[in-house]
Each structure stands twice: as structure tokens, then as C-alpha cells.
Design an enzyme around this catalytic site. Structure first.
Site, PDB file in Angstrom:
ATOM      1  N   HIS A   5       0.873  -7.276   0.984  1.00  0.00           N
ATOM      2  CA  HIS A   5       1.745  -8.101   0.131  1.00  0.00           C
ATOM      3  C   HIS A   5       2.888  -8.700   0.956  1.00  0.00           C
ATOM      4  CE1 HIS A   5       3.921  -8.828  -3.841  1.00  0.00           C
ATOM      5  NE2 HIS A   5       4.917  -8.918  -2.974  1.00  0.00           N
ATOM      6  N   GLU A   6       3.505  -7.879   1.809  1.00  0.00           N
ATOM      7  CA  GLU A   6       4.661  -8.352   2.587  1.00  0.00           C
ATOM      8  C   GLU A   6       4.239  -9.326   3.680  1.00  0.00           C
ATOM      9  OE1 GLU A   6       7.549  -7.699   1.268  1.00  0.00           O
ATOM     10  OE2 GLU A   6       6.576  -6.325  -0.124  1.00  0.00           O
TER      11      GLU A   6
END
Ligand code: ZN
Length: 186
Positions: free
Chosen positions: A158-159
Site C-alpha cells: 500500500h505504501e
């Protein structure tokens, strides 16, 4: 880039251009500078304002830099120390990932519930590799590699997406508004 101040930065919301930019690498020789250390502090401070937040990427405080920070809450959870005395947990700090590169992901995928501090108050289901390995620099400029499964592997993906201008809503199905967060936005 935003001017640095002593105020805890606001978390940028969807619609702001910075969330769609490809973030720039941090020159490794600059990691120990006051400027980068202040950015790391600001990221942790902004993340700490979010009770349900598990991680934050620099673009989420308006800075197009390849940095993300994972909350100490995640580490405490992974180590099973939720019930441990604070004295024991105090040594556990937010984990810093500078210039992270995902070097390996498992073929095996899983569908995970996902949210984002910059896409409030939406949650959805995203297919993520079950395992992921990331190589990055820490806050001291030391290179390290870390493998993860489950939540932390999901956070890595996600990051890293954030640093490439990608939001989870680009990939999610079953998007819905959840006024009171019941999962972990990143
Ligand atoms: Zn996010």
C-alpha cells in the site's frame, strides 16, 4: 514542496496532486540532515494523530519523497506485546523506510480489507501478495531488508503504491463508506 513548520502536518486528502505524483528518492547522504529528520518526525506526529492509522507515506503530508513510516502499534502487535507493560513497549519506535523497493512478492495473493488516511472514510477489498520483501534505508541511513506476511506485507504494498502515485481505490472492489473505522487505514 510545503514549507516546514512546527505544526503537526495535516493529512492530505484525495484530489490533491501530490498523491498522484511519482515521489522522488531521498539522496542517501541527506538522510541524517536536519531537514530529513524533521520530515520523519512530522510523519510520525501526523500518524500519531490517527488512532486507527498503521502507516503513512510522505506524500500524505504533502511531500513528494520516497519515505514511509509504519506505526509502532504494528510492531507491538506483531510481537504480541499489546498487553505488555509500557516500559517494555517503550523501546519500540515507528519503523522508517526510505527509498523502499519491493524486491520480492509471493505468488500467493489474498484479498484484504483496506483503507487509507487520505481516502477517508472509504474501505474496500484489495488483492495483495501474501508475502513481500522490502529493501530500504532506515533513519540512520543504514540499508536493510525485511520480509513480511499479512498486515505488514499489505502495508509495504500500500505504501509503495503511494510513492508511485497509486491509491488503493484504483485497485479496490466493494468500496464503501465506513464512518467509524473498523479496519486499519494506511
Ligand atoms: Zn494510504
Amino acid at each position: 514542496m510545503k514549507k516546514l513548520t512546527n505544526k503537526i502536518p495535516d493529512i492530505v486528502q484525495k484530489g490533491e496532486v501530490v498523491l498522484r505524483e511519482t515521489a522522488l528518492k531521498v539522496p542517501v547522504g541527506e538522510i541524517k540532515t536536519e531537514k530529513i529528520q524533521k520530515i520523519l518526525k512530522d510523519m510520525s506526529a501526523a500518524l500519531a494523530t490517527q488512532d486507527d492509522g498503521v502507516a503513512i507515506a510522505a506524500p500524505q503530508i504533502g511531500l513528494s519523497l520516497r519515505i514511509f513510516v509504519v506505526s509502532r502499534k504494528v510492531e507491538i502487535m506483531l510481537k504480541g506485546l499489546e498487553e505488555a507493560p509500557e516500559a517494555e513497549r517503550a523501546a519500540i519506535k515507528d519503523a522508517v523506510y526510505i527509498n523502499p523497493e519491493i524486491s520480492k512478492v509471493s505468488k500467493k495473493k489474498q484479498i484484504m480489507d483496506e483503507g487509507c488516511l487520505s481516502v477517508r472514510p472509504f474501505f474496500g477489498k484489495v488483492e495483495r501478495a501474501e508475502k513481500a520483501t522490502v529493501t530500504a534505508y532506515d533513519e540512520h541511513g543504514k540499508k536493510f531488508t525485511r520480509g513480511a506476511t499479512g498486515l505488514l506485507a499489505q502495508i509495504f504494498q500500500h505504501e509503495t503504491d503511494h510513492l508511485n502515485g497509486v491509491l488503493f481505490i484504483d485497485k479496490a472492489t466493494d468500496l464503501k463508506e465506513v464512518p467509524l473505522a473498523s479496519t486499519n487505514p494506511e
